[in-house]
Design an enzyme around this catalytic site. Structure first.
Site, PDB file in Angstrom:
ATOM      1  CD  GLN A   1       7.396  -3.777   9.986  1.00  0.00           C
ATOM      2  OE1 GLN A   1       7.631  -2.774  10.666  1.00  0.00           O
ATOM      3  NE2 GLN A   1       7.072  -4.946  10.524  1.00  0.00           N
TER       4      GLN A   1
ATOM      5  CE1 TYR B   1       2.388   2.698  14.862  1.00  0.00           C
ATOM      6  CE2 TYR B   1       3.027   0.406  14.511  1.00  0.00           C
ATOM      7  CZ  TYR B   1       3.175   1.601  15.187  1.00  0.00           C
ATOM      8  OH  TYR B   1       4.115   1.713  16.183  1.00  0.00           O
TER       9      TYR B   1
ATOM     10  NE  ARG C   1       5.612  -7.736  13.266  1.00  0.00           N
ATOM     11  CZ  ARG C   1       6.470  -7.584  14.280  1.00  0.00           C
ATOM     12  NH1 ARG C   1       6.407  -6.519  15.058  1.00  0.00           N
ATOM     13  NH2 ARG C   1       7.392  -8.475  14.520  1.00  0.00           N
TER      14      ARG C   1
ATOM     15  CB  SER D   1      11.936  -8.632  15.629  1.00  0.00           C
ATOM     16  OG  SER D   1      10.549  -8.470  15.487  1.00  0.00           O
ATOM     17  N   PRO D   2      11.694  -6.397  13.297  1.00  0.00           N
ATOM     18  CG  PRO D   2      10.012  -6.093  11.739  1.00  0.00           C
ATOM     19  CD  PRO D   2      10.538  -7.088  12.701  1.00  0.00           C
TER      20      PRO D   2
ATOM     21  NE  ARG E   1      11.741  -5.364  25.249  1.00  0.00           N
ATOM     22  CZ  ARG E   1      10.553  -5.320  24.662  1.00  0.00           C
ATOM     23  NH1 ARG E   1      10.172  -6.337  23.903  1.00  0.00           N
ATOM     24  NH2 ARG E   1       9.749  -4.294  24.831  1.00  0.00           N
TER      25      ARG E   1
ATOM     26  CB  CYS F   1      10.609   2.017  15.893  1.00  0.00           C
ATOM     27  SG  CYS F   1       9.287   1.683  14.708  1.00  0.00           S
TER      28      CYS F   1
END
Length: 762
Positions: free
Chosen positions: A491, A572, A620, A413-414, A714, A416
C-alpha cells in the site's frame, strides 16, 4: 398511580395488561380515537423469540394470541420467473383486528378502563394522571406538543408503499419482485387467518409516478397492482381498508428516533418513540416489549424519574439494534435495482441477510439443505477446484484479479506499525507480515508505505523511496512467497496534511515536538487543532508527488509485490484533495467532485501505467466522510466509477478519518453497506473493512455479494492464524497449513470435533 395511555393500539393495551399484572392497584385509562374494532392494518407477524417474551410476561393473553396464530417456517422469493424457497424461519401471523380484540378483553379482565372514540389532543386533556404514556403512533400529538423536549428525528424514507389485503392465501412468507418498464416493484405477502393475507406493495417514487399511481383513485390503484401481480394472486382481488385516509392510500415510511423518551410525567412508547420498517416486521414487537419494560421499571420504583430513565436506558439499546437492522433492510428494498445482475440464488441470499441480523450460520441452522446447495453453487461460480463432495464456505472460495489468483477471500488489512528505521522495514515487519501470511489469509497488505521521507506520517513509518527499502521489502515478499500460499500487496501513500506527527502511542495525529519536516496539502487547512498547517501545493509540488508515486511503483515491482494499492482515504494527501473538508482550492483542483478528483486520478493513472498489466491495482477510499458538507455515500460511488474508468481493478472501501468531527454509525460490519453500494452500483470489485471479526461475517459478506474480499485488522493483531482457525472451525480440512505446523492442525481439529460431540441439547 393513575395512568393515562393515549392510544389504544397493541402498545397501550399491552402496557395496561403488563402493569396491572404487577400491581392491580393502578388505575389505568386507555384512550383510543377510533371504535373498538377499527383497524387500518391487515396482519401482524411475530418471530418465535417474540412469542416467548409474551408467554413469559402474561401466559393468559399469550395463549389466546397463540391460539389465533397461523404459523409457518418457509420464505418464498419470486425473482426472474423463479421461486427460491427456504425453511426454518419460525414466523407466526394473525389479524391485527383479532389481536386488538384479544388484548382489549384481557385488559378489561385486569381492570383497565378503555375509552373509545375519545380524542386526546393535548396532555391537558389528561392532566389528572400521575403518568401519561404517549402511545399514539408515529404521528403522535403528544410528542409533537413537546417536540422541543423529546427532540424527535424523523427521516421520511424514499419508497412508496401501500398496505393491502387479499383472499389469496400464501403458505409461506412471500416476496414477489416484478420488473416493469419503469423499474422494480415488489410485494411482501403473508397469511394471517384462514382466508386472508397481508399484501404490501412497494416501489421507488420514480417507478410509482411512472406507473401512474400518483394520479389514480384507490380503486384504480388496487386494480393496477392486481394487474402487475396477477401471476401470484390466482384471480383474487386486492383490498384496502384505508377509508380514513384522504387521497392516495400510498405512504412513505418515517424512520423515527427521539433523543429523550420522557419529560416530566410523560413517556413515549411504541411508534411514538421509534419506528422499525415493515420489511422486518418489528413495529408491534417493539411496542409490546416497550410495554413490558416500562411496566417492569415502574413496578416498585421509588421515584418516577428514575423508573422512566431506567426504561429508556434499557429499551434504547435494543431499539437501536433493531433500527440498525431496519435501516439496512429499508435501504435494501429501496435499491433493488442495485442487484439486477444477481442470479436468483444470490439474490435470495442477499435478501435473507439484508438486515445483518440473519447471517450465514443462522441460515445454515434454519435450512441446512438449502445452504449446502447454495454453497455448492457459489463455489462452482467462483471457480473452486475442490471436489463437489466437500463443503466450501464462501470465504474459502478463490478470487481472481487480472492474473492474480487468491486462494481465499480473507485479507490482512493494512495496519501502521510505526516500527520502521529511516523508512526501512525491519525484522519486526518480516515476522509480523510473515506470520500473518503463514496464518492462512489469501492476501496480506503492508502498512501504508510512503513515497518519500516527507510523505511519512511519523518517523516510524515505512517507505519506498531508497534502494535499501527495495532490498528490505524484497526480503519480506520472498519470505511470504516461499513459506505460504498467500499473496502480498504494497500500500503506497503520502500523508499530506497528517504528516510529521508522533508515533501512535505517543499522541495520535499530534505534531512532533522536534524533528519536524515540511507538510503539504491541497490547501492551508489543518486536519485538526494539533496538526501542522500544511502549505498549499503548487503545480510543481504536484509533479514531484506524481514522480514519487511512479518511482515507488517501479520499486514495488522490483521487490516482487503481487498487488499495488494506492491510499486515497483517511485524510492523507490524495484523500485531502477529494474531501471538501480539506480542499478549499479555487483552481482546477478544487470545487466540484470532478475537479477535486483531478489530481488523485492523475497520480493513480500514472501508477497504473507504471505497474505491470498482469498485476492488479487497488485504491483505498473514504466512501463517506460522516460529516455534513463532506464526501457522501453517493460521492463514494462516483469516485469508484472514476477509478474504474482509469483501470483500477478493486476498491478498498473504508470511510471517515478525514475530520475529527466524523460521526460514524458504528456496529458490526458497519462499513459493509458502503462496499455493497460501490460494488453493485459502480460495477467494480471491492474489499470490505470495518468491524469484521468473525468467520460468519466474512461468509455472509462474500456470499451476499456485498464485497469480493474482506479485510480484517484487529482480529489479525490478536491472532495471526485467524484464517487457519476459521478453516478448522468450519471443517475445511483441505486448507493448507505450513508443513511444520501440521501436528497443531491435527490437534486443533480433534479438539473442535470433541467439543462438538460434548454439546448437550437441553
Amino acid at each position: 398511580m393513575k395512568i393515562a395511555c393515549v392510544g389504544g393500539g397493541p402498545g397501550g393495551l399491552y402496557f395496561a395488561i403488563s402493569a396491572l399484572r404487577r400491581d392491580a392497584s393502578h388505575e389505568i385509562h386507555v384512550y383510543e380515537r377510533n371504535q373498538a374494532e377499527d383497524t387500518f392494518g391487515w396482519g401482524v407477524v411475530f418471530s418465535d423469540q417474540t412469542l416467548g417474551h409474551l408467554r413469559d410476561n402474561d401466559p393468559i393473553s399469550a395463549k389466546r394470541i397463540f391460539d389465533a396464530f397461523h404459523h409457518w417456517d418457509d420464505i418464498d422469493i419470486h425473482y426472474r420467473n423463479e421461486c427460491v424457497r427456504t425453511t426454518g424461519h419460525g414466523f407466526a401471523g394473525l389479524s391485527r383486528k383479532r389481536m386488538l380484540v384479544l388484548l382489549q378483553e384481557r385488559a378489561r379482565e385486569l381492570g383497565a378502563h378503555l375509552h373509545f372514540q375519545t380524542e386526546i389532543d393535548s396532555v391537558d386533556d389528561v392532566s389528572d394522571a400521575d403518568l401519561v404514556i404517549a402511545c399514539d403512533g408515529l404521528n403522535s400529538k403528544i410528542r409533537t406538543q413537546f417536540a422541543k423536549r423529546f427532540e424527535p428525528d424523523i427521516d421520511n424514507r424514499r419508497n412508496k408503499f401501500i398496505w393491502l389485503g387479499t383472499h389469496r392465501v400464501f403458505d409461506a412468507f412471500t416476496f414477489i419482485f416484478e420488473r416493469t418498464p419503469y423499474g422494480w416493484i415488489q410485494a411482501h405477502a403473508y397469511r394471517f387467518d384462514a382466508e386472508t393475507s397481508t399484501f404490501i406493495v412497494e416501489c421507488t417514487e420514480d417507478t410509482w409516478r411512472a406507473l401512474g399511481f400518483d394520479a389514480m383513485t384507490k380503486a384504480e390503484s388496487n386494480r393496477k397492482c392486481e394487474e402487475i401481480f396477477a401471476a401470484h394472486l390466482d384471480g383474487n382481488e386486492l383490498m384496502d381498508n384505508a377509508a380514513h385516509l384522504r387521497g392516495s392510500a400510498w405512504l412513505t415510511f418515517p424512520r423515527i428516533q427521539n433523543r429523550h423518551w420522557f419529560h416530566r410525567n410523560i413517556v413515549l412508547l411504541g411508534d411514538a418513540a421509534h419506528t422499525a420498517h415493515f420489511s422486518i416486521g418489528s413495529g408491534t414487537k417493539l411496542a409490546l416489549e416497550d410495554a413490558i419494560e416500562l411496566a417492569r421499571a415502574l413496578d416498585g420504583a421509588d421515584a418516577l424519574d428514575s423508573a422512566l430513565a431506567t426504561y429508556q436506558e434499557i429499551r434504547e439499546i435494543e431499539v437501536l439494534k433493531l433500527q440498525s437492522a431496519a435501516r439496512n433492510s429499508t435501504e435494501w428494498f429501496e435499491n433493488v435495482s442495485r442487484y439486477d445482475d444477481f442470479e436468483p440464488q444470490q439474490f435470495a441470499y442477499s435478501l435473507l441477510t439484508r438486515s445483518q441480523r440473519v447471517s450465514h450460520d443462522n441460515l445454515r441452522e434454519r435450512d441446512p439443505q438449502w445452504m449446502t446447495e447454495f454453497e455448492s453453487w457459489f463455489a462452482r461460480r467462483s471457480g473452486s477446484r475442490e471436489s463437489s463432495g466437500r463443503r466450501v464456505p464462501p470465504m474459502f472460495t478463490p478470487f481472481t484479479l487480472r492474473e492474480l489468483r487468491l486462494q481465499n477471500r480473507v485479507a490482512v488489512s493494512p495496519m501502521c506499525m510505526y516500527s520502521a528505521e529511516n523508512g526501512s522495514p525491519s525484522d519486526f515487519h518480516l515476522v509480523h507480515l510473515g506470520s500473518r501470511a503463514m496464518g492462512g489469509a489469501g492476501l496480506v497488505f503492508t502498512e501504508m508505505t510512503n513515497v518519500s521521507a516527507r510523505a511519512r506520517i511519523t518517523p516510524g513509518c515505512t517507505g519506498m523511496y531508497e534502494p535499501a527499502h527495495v532490498e528490505q521489502w524484497k526480503r519480506v515478499v520472498d519470505y511470504v512467497h516461499r513459506h505460504s500460499e498467500a499473496k502480498i500487496a504494497l500500500q503506497l501513500g503520502h500523508a499530506g496534511p497528517k504528516a510529521s506527527t508522533k508515533l501512535l502511542w505517543d499522541g495520535m495525529d499530534e505534531r512532533l515536538e522536534n524533528g519536524n519536516w515540511p507538510v503539504i496539502g491541497p490547501s492551508a487547512v489543518p486536519y485538526w487543532k494539533k496538526s501542522h498547517v500544511p502549505r498549499a501545493m503548487t503545480r510543481k509540488d504536484m509533479d514531484h508527488v506524481v514522480e514519487a508515486f511512479v518511482r515507488a511503483t517501479g520499486m514495488a515491482e522490483a521487490a516482487g509485490f503481487d498487488l499495488l494499492e494506492i491510499h486515497a482515504a483517511h485524510g492523507y494527501l490524495l484523500s485531502a484533495f477529494i474531501t471538501p473538508l480539506l480542499n478549499h482550492r479555487a483552481d482546477d483542483y478544487g470545487g466540484s467532485l470532478d475537479d477535486r478528483l483531478r489530481f488523485p486520478l492523475e497520480v493513480i493513472e500514472a501508477c497504473r501505467r507504471a505497474w505491470p498489466a498482469a498485476r492488479p491495482l487497488s485504491v483505498r477510499v473514504s466512501a463517506t466522510d460522516w460529516v455534513p458538507g463532506g464526501v457522501t455515500a453517493d460521492d463514494g460511488v462516483a469516485i469508484a466509477v472514476a477509478l474504474k474508468r482509469i483501470g483500477v481493478d478493486i476498491v478498498n472501501v473504508s470511510s471517515g478519518q478525514t475530520s475529527p468531527l466524523a460521526a460514524p454509525v458504528y456496529g458490526r460490519m458497519y462499513q459493509t453497506p458502503l462496499s455493497d453500494r460501490i460494488r453493485n452500483e459502480a460495477g467494480i470489485p471491492t474489499l470490505a473493512v470495518g468491524n469484521i471479526f468473525e468467520p460468519d461475517h466474512v461468509n455472509s459478506i462474500i456470499a451476499s455479494g456485498r464485497a469480493d474480499l474482506c479485510c480484517l485488522a484487529r482480529p489479525h493483531l490478536a491472532d495471526p492464524y485467524w484464517t487457519l482457525r476459521a478453516a478448522a472451525s468450519q471443517r475445511v480440512d483441505w486448507m493448507p497449513w505450513p508443513k511444520q505446523y501440521e501436528a497443531g492442525k491435527q490437534q486443533l481439529e480433534r479438539q473442535l470435533e470433541r467439543s462438538l460431540g460434548m454439546v448437550i441439547d437441553v
